[in-house]
Every structure is written in C-alpha cells, then in structure tokens.
Design an enzyme around this catalytic site. Structure first.
Site, PDB file in Angstrom:
ATOM      1  N   HIS A 100       0.845  -1.199   0.000  1.00 53.18           N
ATOM      2  CA  HIS A 100       0.000   0.000   0.000  1.00 53.18           C
ATOM      3  C   HIS A 100       0.874   1.241   0.000  1.00 53.18           C
ATOM      4  O   HIS A 100       2.009   1.211   0.473  1.00 53.18           O
ATOM      5  CB  HIS A 100      -0.953   0.018   1.205  1.00 53.18           C
ATOM      6  CG  HIS A 100      -0.278  -0.188   2.520  1.00 53.18           C
ATOM      7  ND1 HIS A 100       0.109  -1.429   2.975  1.00 53.18           N
ATOM      8  CD2 HIS A 100       0.107   0.687   3.473  1.00 53.18           C
ATOM      9  CE1 HIS A 100       0.682  -1.311   4.155  1.00 53.18           C
ATOM     10  NE2 HIS A 100       0.713  -0.023   4.473  1.00 53.18           N
ATOM     11  N   HIS A 102       0.916   5.207   1.258  1.00 56.88           N
ATOM     12  CA  HIS A 102       0.306   6.223   2.114  1.00 56.88           C
ATOM     13  C   HIS A 102       0.403   7.591   1.429  1.00 56.88           C
ATOM     14  O   HIS A 102       1.457   7.938   0.882  1.00 56.88           O
ATOM     15  CB  HIS A 102       1.088   6.376   3.424  1.00 56.88           C
ATOM     16  CG  HIS A 102       1.113   5.174   4.306  1.00 56.88           C
ATOM     17  ND1 HIS A 102       0.292   5.050   5.400  1.00 56.88           N
ATOM     18  CD2 HIS A 102       1.879   4.048   4.285  1.00 56.88           C
ATOM     19  CE1 HIS A 102       0.555   3.906   6.022  1.00 56.88           C
ATOM     20  NE2 HIS A 102       1.518   3.272   5.362  1.00 56.88           N
TER      21      HIS A 102
HETATM   22  P1  AMP Z   1       2.006   0.248   7.334  1.00 58.42           P
HETATM   23  O1  AMP Z   1       2.565   0.521   8.714  1.00 58.42           O
HETATM   24  O2  AMP Z   1       2.742   0.974   6.252  1.00 58.42           O
HETATM   25  O3  AMP Z   1       1.854  -1.225   7.073  1.00 58.42           O
HETATM   26  O4  AMP Z   1       0.576   0.906   7.346  1.00 58.42           O
HETATM   27  C1  AMP Z   1      -0.594   0.242   7.682  1.00 58.42           C
HETATM   28  C2  AMP Z   1      -1.657   1.304   7.806  1.00 58.42           C
HETATM   29  O5  AMP Z   1      -2.924   0.685   7.674  1.00 58.42           O
HETATM   30  C3  AMP Z   1      -1.677   2.074   9.132  1.00 58.42           C
HETATM   31  O6  AMP Z   1      -1.552   3.455   8.881  1.00 58.42           O
HETATM   32  C4  AMP Z   1      -3.022   1.690   9.743  1.00 58.42           C
HETATM   33  O7  AMP Z   1      -3.598   2.768  10.444  1.00 58.42           O
HETATM   34  C5  AMP Z   1      -3.820   1.321   8.528  1.00 58.42           C
HETATM   35  N1  AMP Z   1      -4.903   0.379   8.728  1.00 58.42           N
HETATM   36  C6  AMP Z   1      -4.846  -0.796   9.401  1.00 58.42           C
HETATM   37  N2  AMP Z   1      -6.032  -1.433   9.373  1.00 58.42           N
HETATM   38  C7  AMP Z   1      -6.863  -0.644   8.617  1.00 58.42           C
HETATM   39  C8  AMP Z   1      -8.225  -0.731   8.225  1.00 58.42           C
HETATM   40  N3  AMP Z   1      -8.979  -1.770   8.575  1.00 58.42           N
HETATM   41  N4  AMP Z   1      -8.749   0.262   7.463  1.00 58.42           N
HETATM   42  C9  AMP Z   1      -7.990   1.321   7.107  1.00 58.42           C
HETATM   43  N5  AMP Z   1      -6.693   1.466   7.469  1.00 58.42           N
HETATM   44  C10 AMP Z   1      -6.136   0.512   8.217  1.00 58.42           C
END
Ligand code: AMP
Ligand code: ZN
Length: 136
Positions: A100, A102
């Site tokens: 993903h 950001h």
């Molecule tokens: P990363 O640390 O780059 O893997 O980012 C994961 C991101 O996903 C974090 O910013 C979380 O807040 C976000 N996240 C986790 N679960 C969900 C969810 N169910 N819906 C939307 N965002 C999420």
C-alpha cells in the site's frame, strides 16, 4: 485474494471502507489510524506483500494513481504539503503485509512526525554503496 489479509478484504469490498476512488486494479481508502486528517491508502486489489513482490506494470500504475490522488488531495483539502510513503517489511515499519502507498496531507508547522535525524555520508559509505548497487 489471500486469506486473512485485511487489505484483500477491504480492496475487494468484502469489508466496507471509506472509499475515495476505485478502478479495476485499485481501491483508495481513508486510513483508520490517520497520521493527519485526510490520510489515504492506495491498495491494489491483488495481493502482493511489498514493492519487491509487485509486478512492474502494477507498481507503475500505483505510483501514477498516487500522483493523481495527491493532486486531488492538494486541491480538495487545501493542504500545504503531502508525504508519499510506502513501507516494506517489519523493519521499515510495515504492519499490514499487503502493498500500500500512504498519502499524508501536511500543514505548515503540524506536529506529524515523519522525520529522521540526518547522519553523515562518509567517503567510505559512499564508495561501498555505489559499488554494491551498481555492480548488481
Ligand atoms: P504500514 O505501517 O505501512 O503497514 O501501514 C498500515 C496502515 O494501515 C496504518 O496506517 C493503519 O492505520 C492502517 N490500517 C490498518 N487497518 C486498517 C483498516 N482496517 N482500514 C484502514 N486502514 C487501516
Ligand atoms: Zn492482501
């Protein structure tokens, strides 16, 4: 779809999300734990754990979409800046192991902490890294 992957379920629509954009390859959603108001995530609909696993063409499309969403973010939210961030592996802060990107809106003097303490590029490190990377 990879079983028990939350982002597979969100990207496919099985789990509802605040969706900002969707096409055949991607869904863009609002992060539920935002670094700032308007923090978005670009999710491919197919499961790939990280950037190294992603096919080239889809990676290109993901970053082109990031550019489009950044333009939209700037216009619609009126932010002063945007961080485009993409974590790979636990050591780099990845917590959801489905690729993903950001997009984090920034305002002047906000307290969002995406920063590091600059080190110093030594001649030794420069020569070592240039050699290792360009030799591959
Ligand atoms: P990363 O640390 O780059 O893997 O980012 C994961 C991101 O996903 C974090 O910013 C979380 O807040 C976000 N996240 C986790 N679960 C969900 C969810 N169910 N819906 C939307 N965002 C999420
Ligand atoms: Zn997945």
């Amino acid at each position: 779809m990879t079983e028990n992957c939350i982002f597979c379920k969100i990207a496919s629509g099985e789990i509802p999300s605040a969706t900002l954009y969707e096409d055949a390859d991607f869904r863009v959603i609002l992060d539920v734990g935002p670094a700032s108001k308007g923090h978005m995530l670009i999710l491919p609909k197919q499961h790939f754990a990280n950037i190294c696993e992603m096919p080239e063409e889809l990676t290109g499309k993901a970053f082109i979409l990031a550019k489009h969403m950044a333009e939209k973010m700037e216009k619609a939210l009126g932010c002063d800046g945007i961080n485009v961030l993409q974590n790979n592996h636990e050591a780099a802060g990845q917590t959801v192991f489905h690729f993903h990107i950001h997009l984090i809106p920034r305002m002047a003097n906000d307290k969002v902490g995406i920063t590091w303490k600059p080190g110093k590029l030594t001649d030794e490190d420069r020569d070592e890294i240039v050699k290792k990377i360009t030799e591959e």
